[in-house]
Design an enzyme around this catalytic site. Structure first.
Site, PDB file in Angstrom:
ATOM      1  N   ASN A  11      52.783  38.300  39.685  1.00  0.00           N
ATOM      2  CA  ASN A  11      51.612  37.457  39.447  1.00  0.00           C
ATOM      3  C   ASN A  11      51.916  36.523  38.275  1.00  0.00           C
ATOM      4  O   ASN A  11      52.210  36.991  37.173  1.00  0.00           O
ATOM      5  CB  ASN A  11      50.398  38.354  39.137  1.00  0.00           C
ATOM      6  CG  ASN A  11      49.120  37.565  38.946  1.00  0.00           C
ATOM      7  OD1 ASN A  11      49.123  36.557  38.247  1.00  0.00           O
ATOM      8  ND2 ASN A  11      48.038  38.007  39.554  1.00  0.00           N
ATOM      9  N   HIS A  14      49.623  34.218  34.046  1.00  0.00           N
ATOM     10  CA  HIS A  14      49.635  34.039  32.590  1.00  0.00           C
ATOM     11  C   HIS A  14      50.741  33.142  32.078  1.00  0.00           C
ATOM     12  O   HIS A  14      50.780  32.831  30.881  1.00  0.00           O
ATOM     13  CB  HIS A  14      49.564  35.409  31.917  1.00  0.00           C
ATOM     14  CG  HIS A  14      48.292  36.098  32.302  1.00  0.00           C
ATOM     15  ND1 HIS A  14      47.051  35.583  31.987  1.00  0.00           N
ATOM     16  CD2 HIS A  14      48.059  37.181  33.068  1.00  0.00           C
ATOM     17  CE1 HIS A  14      46.117  36.351  32.514  1.00  0.00           C
ATOM     18  NE2 HIS A  14      46.699  37.315  33.192  1.00  0.00           N
ATOM     19  N   HIS A  47      46.185  33.816  41.099  1.00  0.00           N
ATOM     20  CA  HIS A  47      44.736  34.021  41.181  1.00  0.00           C
ATOM     21  C   HIS A  47      44.042  32.712  40.849  1.00  0.00           C
ATOM     22  O   HIS A  47      43.992  32.303  39.692  1.00  0.00           O
ATOM     23  CB  HIS A  47      44.342  35.111  40.187  1.00  0.00           C
ATOM     24  CG  HIS A  47      42.896  35.497  40.259  1.00  0.00           C
ATOM     25  ND1 HIS A  47      42.373  36.478  39.446  1.00  0.00           N
ATOM     26  CD2 HIS A  47      41.866  35.051  41.021  1.00  0.00           C
ATOM     27  CE1 HIS A  47      41.091  36.613  39.719  1.00  0.00           C
ATOM     28  NE2 HIS A  47      40.759  35.774  40.667  1.00  0.00           N
ATOM     29  N   ARG A  49      41.059  31.248  40.036  1.00  0.00           N
ATOM     30  CA  ARG A  49      39.722  31.672  39.633  1.00  0.00           C
ATOM     31  C   ARG A  49      38.737  30.512  39.748  1.00  0.00           C
ATOM     32  O   ARG A  49      39.122  29.349  39.600  1.00  0.00           O
ATOM     33  CB  ARG A  49      39.745  32.167  38.177  1.00  0.00           C
ATOM     34  CG  ARG A  49      40.259  33.587  38.022  1.00  0.00           C
ATOM     35  CD  ARG A  49      40.197  34.026  36.563  1.00  0.00           C
ATOM     36  NE  ARG A  49      40.479  35.446  36.412  1.00  0.00           N
ATOM     37  CZ  ARG A  49      39.535  36.390  36.385  1.00  0.00           C
ATOM     38  NH1 ARG A  49      38.251  36.035  36.527  1.00  0.00           N
ATOM     39  NH2 ARG A  49      39.848  37.669  36.245  1.00  0.00           N
ATOM     40  N   ARG A  53      40.600  29.068  34.711  1.00  0.00           N
ATOM     41  CA  ARG A  53      41.070  29.318  33.344  1.00  0.00           C
ATOM     42  C   ARG A  53      42.592  29.291  33.249  1.00  0.00           C
ATOM     43  O   ARG A  53      43.152  29.083  32.195  1.00  0.00           O
ATOM     44  CB  ARG A  53      40.538  30.659  32.837  1.00  0.00           C
ATOM     45  CG  ARG A  53      41.082  31.847  33.588  1.00  0.00           C
ATOM     46  CD  ARG A  53      40.538  33.151  33.046  1.00  0.00           C
ATOM     47  NE  ARG A  53      39.109  33.331  33.343  1.00  0.00           N
ATOM     48  CZ  ARG A  53      38.458  34.465  33.094  1.00  0.00           C
ATOM     49  NH1 ARG A  53      39.092  35.488  32.532  1.00  0.00           N
ATOM     50  NH2 ARG A  53      37.180  34.587  33.373  1.00  0.00           N
ATOM     51  N   GLU A  74      45.122  35.099  45.337  1.00  0.00           N
ATOM     52  CA  GLU A  74      43.979  35.943  44.973  1.00  0.00           C
ATOM     53  C   GLU A  74      42.781  35.038  44.755  1.00  0.00           C
ATOM     54  O   GLU A  74      42.891  33.988  44.116  1.00  0.00           O
ATOM     55  CB  GLU A  74      44.261  36.707  43.681  1.00  0.00           C
ATOM     56  CG  GLU A  74      45.131  37.897  43.885  1.00  0.00           C
ATOM     57  CD  GLU A  74      45.268  38.707  42.616  1.00  0.00           C
ATOM     58  OE1 GLU A  74      44.960  38.197  41.538  1.00  0.00           O
ATOM     59  OE2 GLU A  74      45.710  39.861  42.697  1.00  0.00           O
ATOM     60  N   THR A 105      40.087  41.058  35.616  1.00  0.00           N
ATOM     61  CA  THR A 105      39.379  41.768  36.674  1.00  0.00           C
ATOM     62  C   THR A 105      38.966  43.150  36.186  1.00  0.00           C
ATOM     63  O   THR A 105      39.783  43.885  35.625  1.00  0.00           O
ATOM     64  CB  THR A 105      40.293  41.896  37.902  1.00  0.00           C
ATOM     65  OG1 THR A 105      40.645  40.568  38.317  1.00  0.00           O
ATOM     66  CG2 THR A 105      39.594  42.596  39.054  1.00  0.00           C
ATOM     67  N   GLU A 155      44.485  46.718  48.402  1.00  0.00           N
ATOM     68  CA  GLU A 155      45.231  46.845  47.145  1.00  0.00           C
ATOM     69  C   GLU A 155      44.399  47.710  46.219  1.00  0.00           C
ATOM     70  O   GLU A 155      43.280  47.315  45.842  1.00  0.00           O
ATOM     71  CB  GLU A 155      45.518  45.481  46.511  1.00  0.00           C
ATOM     72  CG  GLU A 155      46.307  45.603  45.220  1.00  0.00           C
ATOM     73  CD  GLU A 155      46.800  44.279  44.671  1.00  0.00           C
ATOM     74  OE1 GLU A 155      47.112  43.372  45.471  1.00  0.00           O
ATOM     75  OE2 GLU A 155      46.846  44.158  43.422  1.00  0.00           O
ATOM     76  N   HIS A 195      47.246  45.979  38.944  1.00  0.00           N
ATOM     77  CA  HIS A 195      46.428  45.713  37.756  1.00  0.00           C
ATOM     78  C   HIS A 195      46.804  46.630  36.602  1.00  0.00           C
ATOM     79  O   HIS A 195      46.684  47.847  36.680  1.00  0.00           O
ATOM     80  CB  HIS A 195      44.922  45.778  37.998  1.00  0.00           C
ATOM     81  CG  HIS A 195      44.186  45.130  36.858  1.00  0.00           C
ATOM     82  ND1 HIS A 195      43.873  43.784  36.827  1.00  0.00           N
ATOM     83  CD2 HIS A 195      43.761  45.631  35.676  1.00  0.00           C
ATOM     84  CE1 HIS A 195      43.260  43.502  35.675  1.00  0.00           C
ATOM     85  NE2 HIS A 195      43.195  44.597  34.964  1.00  0.00           N
TER      86      HIS A 195
END
Ligand SMILES: CC(=O)[C@@H](O)[C@H](O)COP(=O)(O)O
Ligand SMILES: NCC(=O)COP(=O)(O)O
Length: 247
Positions: A11, A14, A47, A49, A53, A74, A105, A155, A195
Site C-alpha cells: 500500500n 503514505h 486508498h 479517500r 488526504r 481501496e 481505518t 480482507e 492493517h
C-alpha cells in the site's frame, strides 16, 4: 491444506502523504509502486479517500496504466467512488469504511448493516470485471454477510491484533483472526488480511494457511525511510516466504 505462497500487496498511501505534506510533485507514488514491484510486490494497493488526504485521482489513473502487477483500489462504498472504479477499472477493489475524522481505518466494513447496498456495489463492480474484496472485522456474521453480498474475497482487519497492548490481548485477537480465516475459507471465500502489519507482528498471520494475500503499507513505507523502499519490500517478502515455507 496445501501450502500456498502468500502474496504481498504494498500500500503506497503514505508515499503520497509525504508529497501532500508540502504540495510538491515528489515523492512520486507511481515511482514507489514500480520500485515495490521490482522488489517483489505481487500487487499495489492505493486508498483513494473521499478527503484525498494522500492518494489523488491522477495517481490511480497513472498506476492503472503503469503497473506490471495488479492495482487494488481501496475505496468507500459510495456512488462517487464506484463511478471512479468503473472509469479506472482496476484489477481489484477493496471496499472499506471511511470517516473523515479518522486518523486511519478504525474497523471493518459493516456489511451486516447494509446488505442491499453491499450486494449492489459488489454486483456493479463484478459486472465491470473488477475483483471485489470486503475489508471486514474477523467476525462470523460479517463473513456470512460478505458471502450473501456476493463478494469473492474478504480482507480480515488485523488492526486490533497489531494495536494490542498486552500479549494476552494480542493472542486473543490472533485466535479470532485464525477462526475467522478458517470460517471464511470454508465458506468458499479467498481470505486476505491487512492493517497495521509489520516485520514485528506479521509472522503469526503468515502462519495461518488460509491467508492468500497481505496488504501492508504504513510499516513498509516507514522502514523505507531508513533502508530504502526496495530493501523494505524485500525484507517483508522474505519473512513472509520463510514463515509460510515452514508452517
Ligand atoms: C483499509 C486499511 O486498513 C488501509 O488499507 C487503509 O488504506 C488505511 O487508511 P490510511 O492509508 O489512510 O491510513
Ligand atoms: N488494507 C490494509 C492496507 O492496505 C495497508 O494497511 P497499513 O499497513 O498501511 O496499516
Amino acid at each position: 491444506m496445501e501450502k500456498q505462497v502468500i502474496l504481498l500487496g504494498v500500500n503506497i498511501d503514505h508515499v503520497a502523504t509525504l508529497r501532500q505534506a508540502r504540495g510538491t510533485r515528489y515523492p512520486e507514488p507511481v515511482q514507489a509502486a514500480l520500485i515495490a514491484e521490482q522488489a517483489g510486490a505481487d500487487g499495489i494497493t492505493a486508498h483513494l479517500r473521499e478527503d484525498r488526504r494522500h492518494i489523488q485521482d491522477r495517481d490511480i489513473y497513472l498506476l492503472r496504466e503503469m503497473l506490471q502487477t495488479k492495482l487494488n483500489l481501496e475505496m468507500a462504498v459510495t456512488e462517487t467512488m464506484i463511478a471512479v472504479a468503473l472509469a479506472v477499472k482496476p484489477h481489484a477493489c477493496c471496499l472499506v469504511p471511511e470517516r473523515r475524522e479518522e486518523l486511519t481505518t478504525e474497523g471493518g466494513l459493516d456489511v451486516v448493516a447494509a446488505p442491499g447496498r453491499m450486494r449492489d456495489a459488489c454486483q456493479t463492480l463484478a459486472e465491470a470485471g473488477i475483483e471485489v474484496s470486503l475489508f471486514i472485522d474477523p467476525d462470523f456474521a460479517q463473513i456470512d454477510a460478505a458471502v450473501k453480498a456476493g463478494a469473492p474475497v474478504v480482507e480480515l482487519h488485523t488492526g486490533r491484533y497489531a494495536d494490542a497492548q498486552t500479549l494476552q490481548e494480542q493472542q486473543q485477537e490472533l485466535l479470532r483472526i485464525q477462526h475467522a480465516a478458517q470460517y471464511a475459507h470454508q465458506a468458499g471465500l479467498q481470505v486476505n488480511a491487512g492493517h497495521g502489519l509489520s516485520l514485528h507482528n506479521v509472522e503469526a498471520i503468515c502462519r495461518l494457511p488460509q491467508i492468500v494475500e497481505l496488504n501492508i503499507g504504513h510499516s513498509i513505507i516507514a522502514q523505507a525511510v531508513f533502508s530504502g523502499l526496495d530493501q523494505a519490500v524485500r525484507d517483508m517478502k522474505r519473512i513472509m516466504r520463510e514463515v509460510r515455507l515452514h508452517i
